[in-house]
Design an enzyme around this catalytic site. Structure first.
Site, PDB file in Angstrom:
ATOM      1  N   LYS A 192       0.840  -1.212   0.000  1.00 54.30           N
ATOM      2  CA  LYS A 192       0.000   0.000   0.000  1.00 54.30           C
ATOM      3  C   LYS A 192       0.870   1.256   0.000  1.00 54.30           C
ATOM      4  CE  LYS A 192       0.715   1.426   4.331  1.00 54.30           C
ATOM      5  NZ  LYS A 192       1.037   2.798   4.793  1.00 54.30           N
ATOM      6  N   THR A 249      -3.483   6.132   3.463  1.00 54.68           N
ATOM      7  CA  THR A 249      -2.205   6.694   3.016  1.00 54.68           C
ATOM      8  C   THR A 249      -2.271   7.268   1.607  1.00 54.68           C
ATOM      9  OG1 THR A 249      -1.465   4.492   2.339  1.00 54.68           O
ATOM     10  CG2 THR A 249      -0.809   5.238   4.506  1.00 54.68           C
TER      11      THR A 249
END
Length: 329
Positions: A192, A249
């Site tokens: 990620k 994020t």
């Protein structure tokens, strides 16, 4: 296995301090924050605040502080909260001080750059007599330390150990979900960061929110393929350590990986970024190398790695991604 009620968090950075604080707030265990720098640890203890990493956040009165590894001798749970590429060195440094009964929890998101191994594999090589778990998921240090609601995943090879860790570490504002898929939880957390860099590139280059949404969705498909190829459960990346962490994020400017991507999207060379440690920059090159060796179809990760190492510019990367053969989803 009977665990001591003492928990030691190794790593006095923002995330380590935040984890120690939120575990101490739950009040169920004796919690010590162990740092390498005696002067820094002394300052934090004296002020009960980490002015550099978590300014303005008061730390719990019952949280203890130390720079002496001897505090590990009777700890039942030890959290390793240092960067991914420092996990092996930390294991060698602190391993001799661990209690024979201690469980080690890796709290970094990355892949070992030298070997391409998962961090739990690295720790098992260095600490073969200790169960190794991993904590990952969406949670910024400042939010955790402030007591804002946060949920993350904790995985161990033995689900019972993961469940016991979840009970021991969770608190009123910090909830852990147990898993037996260490591979999926770790790769979700590592990849990620790569996709967050890609989303930052999109933002920095002014390519629009639709492009960000496409990257998040197609990035999840890449993560699933990678996890499956490495022996994990593809569905794991749709949970907290994959999708949950990616949404956080890839959309918040608190993320160093996103800010790094924005800088790249603006045309700045990778080495000019001044936002601190960027775990995704390490993970991108390792993931691209592994994908080529298997092979695994990872066009976004490969493009990010190429942009970071300077072999591909942003415009060319976008053209390459958009000109891939049309296929089914």
């Amino acid at each position: 296995m009977i665990w001591s009620e003492k928990i030691v968090v190794i790593g006095a950075g923002a995330f380590g301090t935040a984890l120690a604080a939120v575990i101490a707030l739950a009040g169920r265990a004796d919690v010590t924050l162990l740092g390498r720098d005696p002067a820094l640890v002394s300052d934090i203890e004296r002020m009960h605040e980490h002015e550099t990493a978590l300014p303005g956040i008061r730390l719990p009165a019952n949280l203890k502080f130390s720079a002496d590894p001897a505090v590990l001798a009777d700890a039942g749970i030890v959290l390793f909260v240092m960067p991914s590429q420092a996990q092996r060195e930390a294991a060698r440094q602190y391993g001799p001080h661990l209690s024979a009964e201690s469980v080690v929890v890796c709290c970094a998101k990355g892949i070992d750059r030298e070997t391409g191994n998962l961090l739990t594999d690295v720790l098992e090589q260095e600490l073969p007599d200790h169960p190794i778990a991993v904590l990952s998921g969406p949670g910024f240090a400042a939010d955790i330390a402030k007591g804002l609601p946060t949920a993350m995943a904790i995985a161990a090879a033995d689900l019972e150990i993961a469940e016991r860790l979840a009970q021991a570490i969770s608190g009123p504002t910090f909830r852990l979900y147990a898993s037996a898929d260490r591979i999926g939880v770790q790769l979700g957390g590592a990849l990620k960061n790569v996709l967050a860099i890609a989303c930052g590139i999109v933002e920095g280059a002014g390519l629009g929110e639709s492009a960000r949404a496409a990257l998040i969705s197609r990035g999840l498909a890449e993560m699933s393929r990678f996890v499956a190829a490495k022996g994990g459960q593809p569905d794991t990346v749709r949970g907290l350590s994959g999708l949950g962490d990616l949404v956080l994020t890839a959309t918040s400017h608190q993320s160093r990986n996103l800010r790094f991507g924005i800088a790249l999207g603006h045309g700045e060379p990778a080495e000019f970024f001044r936002g601190g440690l960027v775990e995704g920059a390490f993970a991108a090159s390792v993931a691209a190398r592994i994908a080529e060796a298997y092979p695994i179809d990872m066009p976004i990760a490969e493009a990010v790695a190429a942009i970071i190492d300077g072999s591909l510019d942003v415009r060319a990367a976008i053209e390459r991604l958009m000109s891939r053969p049309i296929t089914t989803e």
